[in-house]
Design a protein around this motif. Structure first.
Motif, mmCIF file in Angstrom:
data_model
loop_
_atom_site.group_PDB
_atom_site.id
_atom_site.type_symbol
_atom_site.label_atom_id
_atom_site.label_comp_id
_atom_site.label_asym_id
_atom_site.label_seq_id
_atom_site.Cartn_x
_atom_site.Cartn_y
_atom_site.Cartn_z
ATOM 1 N N SER A 225 -0.790 75.321 39.562
ATOM 2 C CA SER A 225 0.182 74.428 40.201
ATOM 3 C C SER A 225 0.525 73.235 39.313
ATOM 4 C CB SER A 225 -0.342 73.944 41.559
ATOM 5 O OG SER A 225 -1.348 72.954 41.424
ATOM 6 N N ILE A 226 -0.422 72.786 38.501
ATOM 7 C CA ILE A 226 -0.137 71.695 37.561
ATOM 8 C C ILE A 226 0.954 72.129 36.598
ATOM 9 C CG2 ILE A 226 -1.076 70.294 35.680
ATOM 10 C CD1 ILE A 226 -3.795 70.425 37.112
ATOM 11 N N ALA A 227 0.802 73.343 36.053
ATOM 12 C CA ALA A 227 1.811 73.854 35.121
ATOM 13 C C ALA A 227 3.162 74.027 35.801
ATOM 14 C CB ALA A 227 1.341 75.186 34.538
ATOM 15 N N ILE A 228 3.169 74.590 37.001
ATOM 16 C CA ILE A 228 4.436 74.842 37.699
ATOM 17 C C ILE A 228 5.124 73.533 38.076
ATOM 18 C CG2 ILE A 228 5.503 75.942 39.690
ATOM 19 C CD1 ILE A 228 4.413 77.857 37.525
ATOM 20 N N ALA A 229 4.349 72.544 38.500
ATOM 21 C CA ALA A 229 4.940 71.237 38.814
ATOM 22 C C ALA A 229 5.541 70.599 37.557
ATOM 23 C CB ALA A 229 3.888 70.312 39.419
ATOM 24 N N ASN A 230 4.884 70.760 36.429
ATOM 25 C CA ASN A 230 5.441 70.254 35.171
ATOM 26 C C ASN A 230 6.775 70.925 34.856
ATOM 27 O OD1 ASN A 230 3.322 68.503 34.674
ATOM 28 N ND2 ASN A 230 2.172 69.955 33.424
ATOM 29 N N LEU A 257 -0.358 78.541 46.103
ATOM 30 C CA LEU A 257 0.302 77.947 44.938
ATOM 31 C C LEU A 257 1.493 77.083 45.348
ATOM 32 C CD1 LEU A 257 0.583 77.700 41.874
ATOM 33 C CD2 LEU A 257 1.938 79.821 41.915
ATOM 34 N N ALA A 258 2.287 77.561 46.306
ATOM 35 C CA ALA A 258 3.453 76.795 46.751
ATOM 36 C C ALA A 258 3.044 75.459 47.363
ATOM 37 C CB ALA A 258 4.256 77.611 47.756
ATOM 38 N N ARG A 264 2.650 68.178 44.224
ATOM 39 C CA ARG A 264 2.604 67.529 42.915
ATOM 40 C C ARG A 264 3.981 67.088 42.396
ATOM 41 N NH1 ARG A 264 -2.380 68.054 40.582
ATOM 42 N NH2 ARG A 264 -3.737 69.722 41.352
ATOM 43 N N VAL A 265 5.043 67.294 43.166
ATOM 44 C CA VAL A 265 6.377 66.954 42.667
ATOM 45 C C VAL A 265 6.949 65.766 43.441
ATOM 46 C CG1 VAL A 265 6.795 69.339 41.956
ATOM 47 C CG2 VAL A 265 7.553 68.591 44.229
ATOM 48 N N TYR A 266 8.031 65.207 42.891
ATOM 49 C CA TYR A 266 8.726 64.118 43.571
ATOM 50 C C TYR A 266 9.044 64.497 45.014
ATOM 51 C CZ TYR A 266 9.806 61.453 39.287
ATOM 52 O OH TYR A 266 9.737 60.705 38.149
ATOM 53 N N GLU A 267 9.035 63.535 45.888
ATOM 54 C CA GLU A 267 9.341 63.770 47.293
ATOM 55 C C GLU A 267 10.691 64.471 47.446
ATOM 56 O OE1 GLU A 267 8.096 63.886 51.131
ATOM 57 O OE2 GLU A 267 6.960 62.920 49.507
#
Length: 299
Positions: A225-230, A257-258, A264-267
């Motif tokens: 999830s860190i990678a996907i959020a990046n 994962l979702a 981890r992303v902006y609101e």
């Protein structure tokens, strides 16, 4: 126009012939990559010759594990193809068949196939990630494959997730592939719990409700999830499509994962992208390689 697609993998090589999106011919063999490039290339050439006898194709697209240089048509230093560095794969095939031959990353090929006729069809931007022996990605925007200057766009397997963390193959210490690939899950579950049956065992134990297995898979999805959020914050795709053996249990893994990615992303970006499981399976590389070479403007 009939086009041939070749999928060169660490364990299998697949050859298909397509008419548009329709697969007309298929053959699959062990790739025997440990016997060296000359041996495996002879297998590919023989498979293509058999295909050509049945239905003469006009172009050949080849996909292989990265990193590679798609412009030069050579593999660079793929972790899963030892001793294949700088092998001029397109020149060798082109010399035999006297046809246009192009090389691309296998994850890029799968991304093209999923964007064109798979789980990403109808979306403007599609990010594909395979989680299998290794980890790789491809990005298609408005029907166009984004490869980068050296064809290495999407090599997220070497993205550092844990600084100075686990080391696997020739990757960075703490690279994503060292935590979420099937190879990594197998190694970690063996080190921690003594399990001998690889990533599938760990995931199936987690699904069955075993606490330590569930914690391991939760940790794995946390790293992914860190990678996907990046990626969300870098190229903001409309959909993430996942393939590969580890993601076979997508009904269990993708909701985890979702949830972790959206946290981890902006609101303003939460729930603005979809998650899906790939539909083309083992055919993805062949389909994408054939689509790629068919759509190129060649001299």
């Amino acid at each position: 126009m009939l086009t041939a697609g070749v999928d060169l993998g660490g364990t299998r090589v697949r050859v298909g012939v397509l008419d548009g999106e329709k697969l007309l011919h298929w053959e699959e063999r062990d790739s025997d990559v440990l016997r060296g490039p000359d041996h495996t290339l002879s297998i590919i050439i023989a498979m293509l010759e058999r295909a050509q006898e049945k239905m003469p194709f006009e172009r050949i697209g080849i996909c292989a594990p990265g990193p590679l240089d798609h412009k030069l048509g050579v593999l660079l230093d793929p972790p899963n193809l030892p001793d294949w560095g700088l092998v001029p794969i397109t020149d060798v095939i082109q010399e035999v068949f006297s046809l246009p031959v192009r090389l691309l990353n296998d994850a890029n090929a799968a991304a093209l196939s999923e964007a064109a006729s798979g789980a990403g069809m109808g979306y403007e931007s599609v990010w594909f990630t395979t989680v299998s022996t290794g980890v790789g990605s491809g990005y298609v925007n408005s029907g166009r494959l984004i490869q980068g200057a050296k064809g290495c766009a999407g090599e997220i397997g070497n993205m550092i997730i844990v600084p100075e963390g686990r080391r696997q193959s020739n990757l960075n210490p703490g690279a994503l592939e060292s935590y979420v690939s099937g190879t990594a899950i197998s190694a970690i579950s063996k080190e921690r719990f003594g399990w001998q049956n690889g990533a599938r065992e760990a995931i199936e134990r987690a699904i069955a409700g075993e606490k330590e297995a569930a914690e391991l898979i939760d940790e794995t999805m946390d790293h992914l999830s860190i990678a996907i959020a990046n990626i969300v914050h870098t190229v903001n795709p409309a959909i993430f499509v996942f393939g590969g053996g580890v993601m076979t249990h997508h009904d269990y893994l993708l909701p985890i994962l979702a949830e972790k990615t959206n946290a981890r992303v902006y609101e303003s970006l939460k729930h603005s992208f979809d998650f899906a499981y790939a539909v083309h399976g083992n055919e993805a590389g062949v389909l994408g390689a054939a689509v790629y070479v068919r759509e190129l403007s060649l001299p």
